[in-house]
Design a protein around this motif. Structure first.
Motif, mmCIF file in Angstrom:
data_model
loop_
_atom_site.group_PDB
_atom_site.id
_atom_site.type_symbol
_atom_site.label_atom_id
_atom_site.label_comp_id
_atom_site.label_asym_id
_atom_site.label_seq_id
_atom_site.Cartn_x
_atom_site.Cartn_y
_atom_site.Cartn_z
ATOM 1 N N SER A 90 42.716 57.571 64.250
ATOM 2 C CA SER A 90 42.662 56.550 63.202
ATOM 3 C C SER A 90 41.375 55.743 63.278
ATOM 4 O O SER A 90 40.823 55.335 62.251
ATOM 5 C CB SER A 90 43.873 55.607 63.332
ATOM 6 N N GLU A 106 40.277 66.817 57.101
ATOM 7 C CA GLU A 106 41.672 66.561 56.778
ATOM 8 C C GLU A 106 42.497 67.831 56.768
ATOM 9 O O GLU A 106 42.026 68.911 56.435
ATOM 10 C CB GLU A 106 41.790 65.887 55.402
ATOM 11 N N ILE A 163 48.725 66.081 54.633
ATOM 12 C CA ILE A 163 48.827 64.636 54.429
ATOM 13 C C ILE A 163 50.293 64.253 54.313
ATOM 14 O O ILE A 163 51.023 64.789 53.484
ATOM 15 C CB ILE A 163 48.066 64.195 53.166
ATOM 16 N N ARG A 206 50.547 59.258 57.692
ATOM 17 C CA ARG A 206 49.496 59.782 58.554
ATOM 18 C C ARG A 206 48.966 61.087 57.992
ATOM 19 O O ARG A 206 49.610 61.731 57.167
ATOM 20 C CB ARG A 206 50.024 59.991 59.984
ATOM 21 N N THR A 216 47.383 56.527 57.643
ATOM 22 C CA THR A 216 47.282 56.411 56.186
ATOM 23 C C THR A 216 48.314 55.439 55.634
ATOM 24 O O THR A 216 48.672 55.526 54.468
ATOM 25 C CB THR A 216 47.465 57.791 55.498
#
Length: 396
Positions: free
Chosen positions: A34, A48, A51, A55, A95
């Motif tokens: 993070s 990435e 998703i 997180r 996230t």
């Protein structure tokens, strides 16, 4: 003497910063991921993956050696085993589970040098926490400092010290929340210099708390309510006492405003690793029956995680010191103090129920125990010191 104490305190922070290798905590994969990805994904080398609600799966080149899991929960293993890891290092990044403020701040110290970056991050948090505690000591009356220090240290050792030199957001939260609340307790008259400084400290600590953890607004409101109960009799004849409580109340509202998903996590329970809810929570009866184990039993002998026990040489003296401090704090009793302690205890019950997971699991189990003990042991200090805060002489 002050210089010696400051140097020794910084040395203690450095020792804690170097005490554990990068990636050695079960949560380091999430927190470090993070931090490195806090300023965006593509621009910082974060690739990435899937998703989830709270997180995202990422791969961070700088963290390749940090998460081989060869040292987590294995105190006999050497951290050198991490360098044998090859290939990508998949991890996760925030996230929505936590507010972004803490991770964005520590991203300032992230470089390609993993070990150096993490030591710098840990020391940065230690210095920030130390500055906040130093500011609190300056705004409170001299006669109250040793009592408050005793209560805080009794609840802070060893987990609080470890967290204060870590990359876990709880490390900053365990300082900002009590500093904000205690600054309100000792604020006194806003028209005096010390009172104005206390208001500023409460505001800074409160804002720092709500941008660090999603449950900070609830804990700040709980502490603010306890302090108002403790000081209601003293404030009847006080002058401009309201700015300090107003500053913390504004921080609570700010936290609720910026939380979004974080607020839903408080009321709906923390999600699991897959981003889904972690299951139904315990009953009220189960929570009430488990409260004594915050002080004795399995919760009192671990670091919050049930699979991370403390050796007896650590938890036994800690339990003895906390018990002695609580006895000293409760040597004198009055209605306001009893209501304040009861409020904090009931608040912990509500927090455990809202988490929708078994009581005491995770670091907040021990943090809750410490907040209850700290309130009980520090209540006498708050009462005596607060009564003198409003009429303390103005600092030169």
């Amino acid at each position: 003497m002050a210089v010696v104490v400051a140097v020794a305190w910084l040395a203690l922070g450095l020792a804690w910063s170097l005490a554990s290798p990068p990636g050695s905590s079960p949560d380091d994969d999430f927190h470090l991921g993070s931090i490195w990805c806090a300023w965006g994904r593509e621009s910082t080398g974060c690739v990435e993956g899937a998703i989830g609600e709270t997180r995202v799966e990422v791969q961070v080149p700088a963290l390749q050696q940090a998460f081989s899991n060869c040292v987590a929960l294995k105190p006999e293993a050497s951290a050198a085993c991490q360098f044998a890891a090859e290939g990508p290092a998949p991890t996760t990044a925030n996230t929505g589970l936590y507010p972004p403020g803490y991770y964005s701040f520590l991203r300032l110290f992230a470089t390609d040098n993993l070990a150096g970056s993490i030591v710098a991050m840990r020391m940065a948090i230690w210095i920030v926490c130390s500055a906040l505690w130093a500011g609190l000591l300056l705004v409170m009356p001299r006669t109250s400092r040793h009592r408050v220090l005793l209560a805080v240290l009794a609840a802070f050792v060893p987990l609080g010290l470890f967290l204060s030199a870590s990359t876990n957001p709880s490390g900053l939260a365990v300082t900002t929340i009590p500093v904000a609340v205690l600054a309100v307790a000792f604020a006194g008259d806003f028209k005096r210099r010390r009172g104005a400084a206390a208001v500023g400290l409460a505001a800074v600590a409160g804002v720092a708390a709500v941008v660090t953890r999603s449950d900070a607004p609830f804990l700040l409101a709980l502490g603010l309510g306890a302090v108002l109960l403790l000081r209601v009799r003293d404030w009847r004849s006080a002058g401009s006492w309201w700015p300090a409580p107003a500053a913390v109340a504004a921080s609570v509202l700010l936290g609720l405003f910026i939380a979004g998903t974080q607020t839903r996590n408080i009321t709906g329970g923390l999600p699991g690793a897959d981003g889904t809810a972690s299951g139904a929570g315990p009953s009220i009866g189960a929570v009430l029956r488990s409260l004594p184990t915050y002080f004795v039993g399995e919760y009192a002998t671990t670091l919050g995680y049930m699979d991370v026990p403390m050796p007896a040489v650590v938890w036994a003296p800690v339990a003895a010191v906390m018990a002695a401090t609580a006895v000293l704090g409760l040597a004198s009793w009055r209605l306001e103090k009893g209501l304040a302690v009861l409020l904090v205890v009931l608040g912990q019950v509500v927090a455990l129920l809202a988490r929708q997971r078994p009581a005491g699991v995770g670091p907040r189990g021990r943090a809750g125990r410490e907040s209850v003990a700290g309130t009980a042991s520090g209540a006498r200090s708050l009462h005596r010191g607060a009564r003198g805060a409003g009429r303390a002489p103005v600092a030169a």
